[in-house]
Design an enzyme around this catalytic site. Structure first.
Site, PDB file in Angstrom:
ATOM      1  N   CYS A 186     -32.095  55.486 -23.923  1.00  0.00           N
ATOM      2  CA  CYS A 186     -31.576  54.214 -23.417  1.00  0.00           C
ATOM      3  C   CYS A 186     -32.123  53.867 -22.029  1.00  0.00           C
ATOM      4  CB  CYS A 186     -30.056  54.217 -23.398  1.00  0.00           C
ATOM      5  SG  CYS A 186     -29.310  55.547 -22.420  1.00  0.00           S
ATOM      6  N   CYS A 207     -30.455  53.110 -27.597  1.00  0.00           N
ATOM      7  CA  CYS A 207     -30.851  54.511 -27.665  1.00  0.00           C
ATOM      8  C   CYS A 207     -31.851  54.825 -28.762  1.00  0.00           C
ATOM      9  CB  CYS A 207     -29.603  55.380 -27.832  1.00  0.00           C
ATOM     10  SG  CYS A 207     -28.447  55.248 -26.442  1.00  0.00           S
ATOM     11  N   LYS A 252     -17.469  63.779 -24.437  1.00  0.00           N
ATOM     12  CA  LYS A 252     -17.716  62.802 -23.385  1.00  0.00           C
ATOM     13  C   LYS A 252     -17.072  61.476 -23.786  1.00  0.00           C
ATOM     14  CE  LYS A 252     -21.503  60.517 -20.878  1.00  0.00           C
ATOM     15  NZ  LYS A 252     -22.959  60.341 -20.768  1.00  0.00           N
ATOM     16  N   ARG A 287     -24.199  53.270 -15.898  1.00  0.00           N
ATOM     17  CA  ARG A 287     -25.192  52.272 -16.273  1.00  0.00           C
ATOM     18  C   ARG A 287     -25.886  51.714 -15.035  1.00  0.00           C
ATOM     19  NH1 ARG A 287     -22.503  50.769 -21.349  1.00  0.00           N
ATOM     20  NH2 ARG A 287     -22.510  52.789 -22.408  1.00  0.00           N
ATOM     21  N   GLU A 332     -18.054  65.390 -36.580  1.00  0.00           N
ATOM     22  CA  GLU A 332     -19.303  65.393 -35.810  1.00  0.00           C
ATOM     23  C   GLU A 332     -19.677  66.796 -35.344  1.00  0.00           C
ATOM     24  OE1 GLU A 332     -21.497  63.176 -35.241  1.00  0.00           O
ATOM     25  OE2 GLU A 332     -20.599  61.205 -35.529  1.00  0.00           O
ATOM     26  N   LYS A 390     -19.299  61.937 -28.528  1.00  0.00           N
ATOM     27  CA  LYS A 390     -19.527  60.981 -27.434  1.00  0.00           C
ATOM     28  C   LYS A 390     -18.966  59.631 -27.857  1.00  0.00           C
ATOM     29  CE  LYS A 390     -23.201  58.921 -24.598  1.00  0.00           C
ATOM     30  NZ  LYS A 390     -24.665  58.860 -24.376  1.00  0.00           N
ATOM     31  N   ARG A 393     -23.027  49.665 -27.942  1.00  0.00           N
ATOM     32  CA  ARG A 393     -23.399  50.925 -28.584  1.00  0.00           C
ATOM     33  C   ARG A 393     -22.353  51.412 -29.586  1.00  0.00           C
ATOM     34  NH1 ARG A 393     -25.504  52.754 -22.886  1.00  0.00           N
ATOM     35  NH2 ARG A 393     -27.637  51.962 -23.004  1.00  0.00           N
TER      36      ARG A 393
END
Length: 329
Positions: A121, A129, A251, A208, A236, A198, A220
């Protein structure tokens, strides 16, 4: 006779409290994020993150030496390239900014571990990304073509001397793709710290600014996780473990301590928590206004991550926390 049980008995003396303390925060738990930019003698403070800077490679090396002297075992590098394009060339080119910073740090402070953020990104002209579908203004990233770019990026970072690869793009299959790429290039001993859970979080705003990585359109949410979901995080991490992840990351951290706990209970792998930019900025703003005791709040928060199950903590507070912990010993 009442009360029979008096838990306060074990709180009466500082030494007794230390003896029965369940979780201990140390500098060995900390990882310090750094932002590398082109140029020389550049140290530009990020306006939304007081005390955090965009640094040229020479300044990154100075910072790395200070981090190592404080007893912090690792840094994680993010890069802001001079030019961006749809191929994210700056991410995987051998002369990319993160590759240059990695090589310089390993030459100057070889014992400091260098973790590299493996994402696109910061390097794409559109701020997403990976590859976008042609004409798509919603920010939908093409998953499988992006894996090839991530594989190239990880190999270039390993060639530069990175100790740990940390893919953060939340592409399906990204751990397996990177693992196969690293192994095929002779880097089978380099571990992968996967951003396994995430979330598409509002807490990333100041990052950012620091990484110049805001999407030019869309968002995103098609690849980062919905903040409302918990069970999905376990799916995940299970997939990432099957694909060869060596460590797992959650995160953000502060609003996701339940996820840290659930990931820790579901896995025997080391778990990292990323104390992200928005969490940092809120504490700094309150401290600068005199509303909170910064040291106590930061150490309490970091200890909370440990209590939730984190083995490692990525935090912009790392240098301050290391100093405060040293003063306590």
């Amino acid at each position: 006779m009442f009360p029979t049980h008096r838990p306060r008995r074990l709180r009466q003396h500082p030494q007794l409290r230390r003896m029965v303390r369940e979780n201990l925060l140390t500098t060995s738990d900390l990882i310090y994020p750094l932002f590398a930019v082109p140029g020389e003698s550049v140290a530009k403070e990020v306006s939304s993150m007081p005390g955090v800077y965009q640094l040229s490679v020479d300044k990154i090396v100075e910072e790395a030496k200070e981090v190592y002297d404080l007893g912090i075992p690792a840094i994680i590098l993010f890069g802001i390239p001079e030019n961006k394009d749809i191929e994210a060339t700056g991410a995987w080119h051998d002369c990319g900014i993160v590759q240059k910073a990695t090589a310089a740090v390993k030459a100057a402070v070889p014992e400091l571990l260098v973790i590299v953020d493996t994402c696109l990104c910061e390097y794409t002209s559109h701020g997403h990304c990976g590859y976008l579908e042609v004409g798509d203004l919603m920010g939908r990233v093409l998953n499988d073509p992006t894996l090839e770019l991530l594989k190239k990026t990880a190999i270039a970072q390993a060639k530069a001397g990175a100790d740990i690869i940390a893919p953060s793009g939340m592409m399906d299959g990204f751990v397996q793709a990177i693992r196969s790429g690293l192994d095929g290039a002779g880097f089978e001993d380099i571990p992968i710290l996967s951003y396994a859970a995430k979330y598409a979080s509002a807490y990333y705003g100041p990052f950012r600014d620091a990484a110049d990585s805001s999407p030019q359109f869309g968002d995103r949410r098609t690849y980062q996780m919905d903040p409302a979901n918990g069970r999905e995080a376990l799916t995940e991490i299970e997939l990432d473990i099957q694909e060869g992840a060596d460590m797992l990351m959650v995160k953000p951290a502060l609003a996701y301590m339940d996820i840290i706990w659930r990931v820790k209970q579901a896995s025997n792998l080391p778990v990292a928590a990323y104390n992200v930019s928005g969490e940092y900025a809120m504490v700094k703003a309150a401290a600068l206004n005199g509303w909170i005791d910064e040291e106590r709040v930061v150490l309490e928060t970091l200890t909370g991550f440990k209590r939730a199950g984190a083995d490692l903590i990525l935090t912009y507070h790392a240098k301050d926390a290391a100093r405060w912990l040293a003063n306590q010993s």
